[in-house]
Scaffold this active site. Structure first.
Site, PDB file in Angstrom:
ATOM      1  CD  GLU A   1      -2.783  -1.129  -0.061  1.00 32.06           C
ATOM      2  OE1 GLU A   1      -3.151  -0.083  -0.523  1.00 32.06           O
ATOM      3  OE2 GLU A   1      -3.161  -2.428  -0.293  1.00 32.06           O
TER       4      GLU A   1
ATOM      5  CG  HIS B   1      -1.152   0.943  -4.449  1.00 26.57           C
ATOM      6  ND1 HIS B   1      -1.094   0.899  -5.868  1.00 26.57           N
ATOM      7  CD2 HIS B   1      -1.684  -0.267  -3.934  1.00 26.57           C
ATOM      8  CE1 HIS B   1      -1.378  -0.533  -6.024  1.00 26.57           C
ATOM      9  NE2 HIS B   1      -1.509  -1.095  -4.941  1.00 26.57           N
TER      10      HIS B   1
END
Length: 588
Positions: free
Chosen positions: A25, A28
């Site tokens: 994550e 991202h």
């Protein structure tokens, strides 16, 4: 294992999985900020917020289900979000190239993470990876029937090249009872043969069916020890047997405790013993189980043993004698169990979903370490010793050494040892009161103690190569599932991953890093698959948008996304069912 240790293993397991998800994550998140896309939330896990805070308009949180993933919520990311065309920082308004970078950033970070932790693991030190040369072949095994010999090197299995022993284990393990083409290298020549792996049998339990013989010779059988252990009564190595009447009655004295044993027509009864009187019947061991099985009868005691082995059988089970007095099959609906009587042991097995051909890599019986003060050191073993014969029989493999000890008919065992200096010596040893080789306690064999440590340059190179090998393996596995070479039951879900990770955390820090790298590569590739709501699904939509010059209609995107969610939920339920089934059967 104590409750505190279990909790600590669970915490470490969740930490490992959480770090891998965090890295994904983070990729991202960082790229979204870099290309100017507004981030609203950064979450590790799904579900209600456990802890979190808000900074610069971004909510950072850890949710209550961290092991099931995580997400970065970007403005306008969902197809159903209402977005104006001039709104800055909106995901849907960002160029296709920027959105593609954000989508691919998570898997890319996982690959970078894998390379890094693989390299760190090799710098810390890992056991050497066994090659593909065969060191031992089991008598009567599929490998022996196929003409495979010790010293052969396996080059490929059914067209898949193998570079290390784990490759062999995987290719054989997922193909029980399937015909496999095996390419061998023998004396510089390539030889092709065919082998059919047999199913691996999982032992459910074993028990003594004639402990009387041991008692008459002054030994305490494992069935007696196990029965007393189930009553929280531990028999120590100092326990001694007094034969009161051969074949009829005995007394076991163990420190301050004594037990009286009496043979009846069908049972061996165990009593507490005080002075000259039997006090209370506390356990019994049936002595006529083989006879009952020959008659098609399953004694209640046997049903209890199955239940203890997490393989309960119902009252509708049927016994099928295969070889009277020594071999039986119990059928219980679709379940099938085999019972084998070996010497005075009755062993229950159940077939698993994994295959074997009866081979082992080349493992010499060389001692790596001997614990100071241990029975092994007192027996005369030293680090660097190589066992070259047992009772005059030459051995070349650690399994041959174990077989030689187990098959010994003598209380006295003669070992011929080659010391690290090259000197040949003999050691005479005795089995303990229970007939077990206590003199082996305190030995660590060389393959499990030797480690390879690489300098940073070589370790980084190894990190790249190991990551590449895992990538190839994952794609091979996916291909095999698509063409139905591998069934879905071999896929592990969240429960299976947690269980495997809990086992790995006991292997040391380098082992943990290596497994984290393996898991990270798997997460990267699975996320790149076009599964609608995965990163690969986002890239698929972006590719369509690039070709069409405009995105799909929102209604179609929402429908496809809903189908993707339903598919992933179904997949999650299926793999979790597989995990729980394996857990209940004890096959993990």
């Amino acid at each position: 294992m104590s409750f505190i240790n279990i909790i600590w293993d669970i915490i470490r397991t969740l930490l490992i999985v959480g770090i891998i998800i965090f890295v994904h994550e983070l990729g991202h998140f960082l790229v979204a900020l870099m290309v100017g896309i507004k981030v609203e939330k950064f979450s590790i896990g799904f579900g209600p917020k456990m802890i979190g805070f808000v900074r610069n308009g971004i909510e950072y949180k850890i949710s209550w289900l961290p092991i099931f993933g995580g997400y970065v919520k970007m403005a306008g990311e969902n197809p159903g979000d209402e977005v104006s065309e001039d709104e800055e920082g909106n995901f849907q308004n960002a160029p296709v190239s920027h959105r593609a970078l954000v989508a691919v950033a998570g898997p890319s970070m996982n690959i970078i993470f894998a390379i890094t932790v693989f390299a760190l693991a090799y710098m810390i030190g890992l056991p050497p990876e066994p090659g593909t040369t065969i060191g031992y072949i089991e008598d009567g095994s599929p490998a022996e029937e196929a003409g495979i010999k010790p010293g052969d090197k396996i080059l490929s299995i059914s067209g898949y090249k193998v570079r290390k022993w784990d490759d062999i284990r995987e290719n054989i393990g997922i193909n029980p009872e399937k015909r496999l083409d095996v390419m061998l290298l023998r004396d510089g020549q390539e030889i092709k043969t065919t082998v059919v792996p047999e199913r691996v049998e999982s032992m459910i339990f074993n028990m003594d069916v004639n402990p009387v013989n041991d008692l008459n010779s002054g030994k305490i059988s494992q069935s007696i020890i196990q029965n007393l252990k189930s009553l929280d009564i531990s028999i120590t190595p100092e326990a001694r047997v007094t034969v009161v009447e051969p074949g009829v009655s005995w007394i076991i004295k163990d420190k301050n405790d004594s037990y009286s044993l009496r043979k009846t027509q069908n049972n061996l009864e165990i009593y507490t013993f005080s002075g000259s009187q039997d006090s209370q019947l506390i356990a019994y061991i049936p002595l006529n189980i083989p006879e009952n099985l020959d008659k098609g009868i399953i004694p209640p005691y046997l049903q209890i043993k199955f239940k203890e082995g997490r393989a309960s059988i119902s009252d509708k089970s049927v016994v099928l004698p295969q070889k009277p007095g020594s071999s039986w099959v119990i059928k219980d609906g679709d379940e099938e169990f085999s019972l084998e009587k070996e010497r005075d042991q009755l062993i229950a097995y159940q077939d698993t979903d994994f295959g074997k051909i009866g081979i082992s890599n080349d493992i010499k019986p060389i001692i790596g370490e001997v614990e100071p003060g241990s029975p092994a050191e007192k027996a005369g073993f030293r680090a660097g010793d190589e066992i070259i014969s047992v009772n005059g029989n030459n051995i070349n493999h650690i399994i041959e050494f174990a077989d030689g000890i187990q098959q010994s008919q003598k209380d006295n065992i003669l070992l011929t040892i080659k010391r690290a200096s090259g000197k040949i010596e003999e050691i005479k040893l005795n089995l303990d009161q229970q007939g077990s080789p206590e003199f082996l306690n305190g030995i660590e064999w060389l393959p499990f103690t030797e480690v390879v440590r690489l300098n940073p340059i070589y370790a980084i190179g190894k990190g790249f190569s190991e990551t590449g090998q895992v990538v190839v393996k994952v794609f091979q596995f996916i291909k095999r599932m698509i063409v139905r070479e591998v069934p879905m039951k071999y896929v592990a879900g969240p429960v299976g991953i947690i269980q495997i990770t809990m086992a790995v955390v006991k292997t040391g820090f380098a082992g943990i890093l290596r497994f984290a790298g393996f898991l990270s590569v798997n997460l990267a590739i699975v996320n790149l698959l076009p599964l609608f709501i995965s990163d690969g699904g986002v890239l698929l939509f972006l590719g369509i948008e690039k070709i069409r010059g405009k995105p799909l209609e929102r209604r179609k995107q929402i429908i496809i996304q809903q189908i993707g969610v339903a598919f992933l939920i179904s997949l999650f339920l299926l793999v979790t069912y597989n995990d729980l089934l394996r857990l209940l059967k004890g096959f993990f």
